[in-house]
Motif scaffolding. Structure first.
Motif, PDB file in Angstrom:
ATOM      1  N   ASP A  85     -17.137 -20.248 -29.555  1.00 57.19           N
ATOM      2  CA  ASP A  85     -15.937 -20.857 -30.126  1.00 57.19           C
ATOM      3  C   ASP A  85     -15.977 -22.385 -30.112  1.00 57.19           C
ATOM      4  O   ASP A  85     -15.168 -23.036 -30.771  1.00 57.19           O
ATOM      5  CB  ASP A  85     -14.687 -20.384 -29.367  1.00 57.19           C
ATOM      6  CG  ASP A  85     -14.740 -20.756 -27.891  1.00 57.19           C
ATOM      7  OD1 ASP A  85     -15.703 -20.333 -27.215  1.00 57.19           O
ATOM      8  OD2 ASP A  85     -13.841 -21.475 -27.421  1.00 57.19           O
ATOM      9  N   LYS A  86     -16.961 -22.978 -29.406  1.00 58.98           N
ATOM     10  CA  LYS A  86     -17.059 -24.436 -29.327  1.00 58.98           C
ATOM     11  C   LYS A  86     -18.480 -24.876 -29.661  1.00 58.98           C
ATOM     12  O   LYS A  86     -19.438 -24.378 -29.073  1.00 58.98           O
ATOM     13  CB  LYS A  86     -16.684 -24.929 -27.923  1.00 58.98           C
ATOM     14  CG  LYS A  86     -16.648 -26.448 -27.815  1.00 58.98           C
ATOM     15  CD  LYS A  86     -16.188 -26.895 -26.439  1.00 58.98           C
ATOM     16  CE  LYS A  86     -16.143 -28.415 -26.358  1.00 58.98           C
ATOM     17  NZ  LYS A  86     -15.717 -28.894 -25.015  1.00 58.98           N
ATOM     18  N   THR A 178     -23.353 -28.317 -32.921  1.00 56.00           N
ATOM     19  CA  THR A 178     -22.555 -29.435 -33.382  1.00 56.00           C
ATOM     20  C   THR A 178     -23.195 -30.110 -34.595  1.00 56.00           C
ATOM     21  O   THR A 178     -24.422 -30.186 -34.707  1.00 56.00           O
ATOM     22  CB  THR A 178     -22.349 -30.482 -32.265  1.00 56.00           C
ATOM     23  OG1 THR A 178     -21.459 -31.485 -32.743  1.00 56.00           O
ATOM     24  CG2 THR A 178     -23.663 -31.132 -31.853  1.00 56.00           C
TER      25      THR A 178
END
Length: 311
Positions: A85-86, A178
């Motif tokens: 989730d991140k 990311t």
């Protein structure tokens, strides 16, 4: 006999650059320091009780369309703290077959530092150089695949395209990586180091952190021009850690093929242009050992101000 010896002396003096023009046999030097200091790993480079264990997936196989005709292997280190989730930060290391173990021990260092919040939750991607052919040789072990110098020592954006447009999206199918370039680091040793710098130089929109160990900023395939390029170009948003040794592949008759001198020139250029950089010089030669023992400090410095990292 005297005439024969005189001929040998003449040839050695007349053609001093012959042996220097051959690519260095780096694999024979890995972990073997050339001078007196005895570098030792600290506790952050070894397994620690109570530290959550991540997983190392691989080797996985990848065939590139950008670097046509090559096949390579790679490993993915996933820390125990990762949750989909991140987005996780990214650390890419060249010569992945050596970086996952040996004296570098990058996944192990990551595991310990992530647990102490001394670096962010980061997925490691450890990539071998490409090998020309249909199959990656099963018996290569930690030796160099045959397309290493072409991929690593060449300037230009070919390797960056392979990494950013092919391999990272492949890993991103499974893991949430990311897109923030400040959350992406790329590193390597020797030719893997100049390769890492080239990726960030060509694509600072993708990578803004670089680890260079005994970097080959030399005239293997034109890399000796980097110090002048850095001086002539507006500074880019790159943070770089540079490690080298005083005895690193010295070549007094060919300064452009002298690893120590070229690293000195590179650091001077980075300083002149105001780059965020750290330079650590040991007394060793062309060896991974010093960089390996420094790895915990390197990763702490690289990630020192990232969100969530302990101050």
């Amino acid at each position: 006999m005297r005439h024969f010896l005189a001929l040998l002396v003449f040839l050695a003096l007349a053609f001093p650059a012959f042996t220097q023009n051959q690519p260095p046999v780096a694999s024979a030097l890995r972990g073997v320091p050339a001078a007196g200091t005895e570098y030792r790993h600290g506790p952050d480079s070894s397994p620690q009780d109570g530290v959550p264990k991540g997983k190392l997936e691989g080797p996985l196989t990848f065939k590139s369309e950008v670097l046509k005709g090559t096949v390579r292997q790679y490993w993915i280190y996933v820390p125990a703290q990762y949750t989909p989730d991140k987005p996780a930060c990214v650390l890419v290391f060249q010569d992945g077959q050596r970086a996952i173990g040996g004296v570098l021990r990058v996944p192990q260092v990551m595991e310990n530092l992530i647990a102490k919040k001394e670096m962010p939750v980061t997925i490691g991607i450890f990539i071998t150089p490409g090998h020309k052919g249909d199959e990656y040789p099963a018996d290569l072990g930690t030796k160099n695949p045959n397309n290493r110098s072409v991929e690593y020592d060449s300037l230009g954006d070919a390797y960056a395209k392979f990494l950013c447009d092919e391999l990272l999206p492949e890993v991103g199918k499974k893991y949430n990586l990311t897109k923030d370039p400040a959350g992406r680091c790329i590193g390597g040793a020797s030719s893997g180091a100049i390769c890492a710098f080239t990726v960030a130089w060509e694509r600072p929109d993708q990578f803004r952190k670089v680890i260079s160990l005994i970097g080959s900023f030399t005239n293997l395939r034109g890399g000796h021009v980097y110090p002048d390029l850095v001086l002539k170009t507006d500074a880019k948003p790159i943070r770089i850690y540079v490690q080298d040794g005083e005895q690193d592949n010295r070549s007094p008759r060919r300064p452009d093929r002298d690893w120590f001198l070229q690293n000195q020139k590179m650091v001077a250029a980075l300083k002149e242009k105001g780059y965020d950089h750290q330079y650590v010089l040991g007394d060793g030669g062309h060896s991974d050992l010093h960089g390996g023992t420094l790895m915990p400090d390197i990763l702490r410095w690289i990630w020192r101000d990232y969100e969530g990292v302990a101050k």
